[in-house]
Motif scaffolding. Structure first.
Motif, PDB file in Angstrom:
ATOM      1  N   GLN A  24      -3.935  11.299   3.924  1.00  0.00           N
ATOM      2  CA  GLN A  24      -4.571  10.538   2.954  1.00  0.00           C
ATOM      3  C   GLN A  24      -4.986   8.867   3.433  1.00  0.00           C
ATOM      4  OE1 GLN A  24      -4.360  11.096  -1.047  1.00  0.00           O
ATOM      5  NE2 GLN A  24      -3.488  13.135  -0.999  1.00  0.00           N
ATOM      6  N   SER A  25      -5.792   8.276   2.873  1.00  0.00           N
ATOM      7  CA  SER A  25      -6.034   6.811   3.270  1.00  0.00           C
ATOM      8  C   SER A  25      -5.009   6.024   2.615  1.00  0.00           C
ATOM      9  CB  SER A  25      -7.388   6.448   2.667  1.00  0.00           C
ATOM     10  OG  SER A  25      -7.569   5.069   3.311  1.00  0.00           O
ATOM     11  N   LEU A  26      -4.968   4.725   2.658  1.00  0.00           N
ATOM     12  CA  LEU A  26      -4.309   3.658   2.153  1.00  0.00           C
ATOM     13  C   LEU A  26      -4.623   3.252   0.740  1.00  0.00           C
ATOM     14  CD1 LEU A  26      -3.536   3.103   5.217  1.00  0.00           C
ATOM     15  CD2 LEU A  26      -2.745   1.174   4.518  1.00  0.00           C
ATOM     16  N   LEU A  55      -4.170   0.583  -2.300  1.00  0.00           N
ATOM     17  CA  LEU A  55      -3.383  -0.786  -2.516  1.00  0.00           C
ATOM     18  C   LEU A  55      -2.806  -0.451  -3.863  1.00  0.00           C
ATOM     19  CD1 LEU A  55      -3.187  -3.667  -2.000  1.00  0.00           C
ATOM     20  CD2 LEU A  55      -5.219  -4.074  -3.584  1.00  0.00           C
ATOM     21  N   PHE A  67       4.477   7.228   2.144  1.00  0.00           N
ATOM     22  CA  PHE A  67       4.684   6.082   3.164  1.00  0.00           C
ATOM     23  C   PHE A  67       4.186   4.999   2.635  1.00  0.00           C
ATOM     24  CE2 PHE A  67       5.284   4.782   7.238  1.00  0.00           C
ATOM     25  CZ  PHE A  67       4.396   4.450   8.152  1.00  0.00           C
ATOM     26  N   GLN A 108       0.418   5.481   1.165  1.00  0.00           N
ATOM     27  CA  GLN A 108      -0.193   6.252   1.814  1.00  0.00           C
ATOM     28  C   GLN A 108       0.395   7.867   1.630  1.00  0.00           C
ATOM     29  OE1 GLN A 108      -0.558   6.024   6.230  1.00  0.00           O
ATOM     30  NE2 GLN A 108      -2.681   6.814   6.016  1.00  0.00           N
ATOM     31  N   TYR A 130       0.809  -1.178  -0.114  1.00  0.00           N
ATOM     32  CA  TYR A 130       0.130   0.005  -0.043  1.00  0.00           C
ATOM     33  C   TYR A 130       0.922   1.409   0.118  1.00  0.00           C
ATOM     34  CZ  TYR A 130      -3.852  -3.138   1.698  1.00  0.00           C
ATOM     35  OH  TYR A 130      -4.603  -4.091   1.774  1.00  0.00           O
TER      36      TYR A 130
END
Lengths: 113, 117
Positions: B42-44, B46, B91, B38, B36
């Protein structure tokens, strides 16, 4: 296409208060997860919900799942500062075998004294 | 049990260089690992799913020639960011599904923070 929506995205609450975070998803899934993320850290698993009506509780957090409404809630009881973090729900995007998770945008919770 | 490690935990590199990130399941075998990304606040998202011994499955919009994934054993998957650019700064988090474990449950690594100058 599976979509996951969380609300609110930001939540500022006082210690001792109760609140609920909502997670809606667009298509059928057989499992839903809640995670916590502290700043600069990875994800900590909180709950796995596998069936309609499932309810799980850990400390001041309680999660539930309504598969018919495609809705999960994360309820916070008597919030304390240590609960400040970002909470994500994630929905399994598959059927019957290991597959990927679709994450909501997260809810940033700030608990103030 | 079910511990996933990542190495390095953070890396700074110059634009144009390649960076390899390792993801290891320490106390279980993982047939499937996930990568993932990030971005801040923000969100993860895929990037890809890797299965031991076979080619990774990339999500739409993820360049497989830029993000090379190798899952050579049941405990190790690697992500190589080739010719990194500043926009690749992010990240990166891996997760692993335990072979024979509860379907769908993923165990997340601590993440790797990449900064490309």
């Amino acid at each position: 296409e599976l979509k996951v929506e969380q609300n609110p995205l930001f939540l500022s609450m006082q210690e001792g208060k109760n609140y609920t975070i909502y997670c809606n998803y667009s298509t059928t899934s057989d499992r839903l997860y809640w995670y916590r993320q502290d700043p600069g850290k990875s994800l900590e698993s909180l709950f796995v919900l596998l069936s309609n009506g499932a309810v799980k509780q850990e400390g001041r957090l309680m999660a539930s799942l309504d598969t018919k409404a495609r809705l999960s809630t994360l309820h916070i009881t008597a919030a304390v500062h240590d609960l400040s973090a970002t909470y994500f729900c994630a929905v399994g995007n598959y059927g019957g075998s290991q597959g990927n998770l679709i994450f909501g945008k997260g809810t940033k919770l700030s608990v103030k004294p | 049990g079910a511990v996933v490690s990542q190495h390095p935990s953070w890396v700074i590199c110059k634009s144009g260089t390649s960076v390899k990130i390792e993801c290891r399941s320490l106390d279980f075998q993982a047939t499937t690992m996930f990568w993932y990304r990030q971005f801040p606040k923000q969100s993860l998202m895929l990037m890809a799913t890797s299965n031991e011994g076979s080619k990774a499955t990339y999500e739409q919009g993820v360049e497989k020639d830029k993000f090379l994934i190798n899952h050579a054993s049941l405990t190790l998957s690697t992500l190589t960011v080739t010719s990194a650019h500043p926009e690749d700064s992010s990240f990166y988090i891996c997760s692993a599904g335990r072979t024979g474990g509860a379907v769908g449950t993923q165990y997340f690594g601590p993440g790797t923070r990449l900064l490309v100058l």
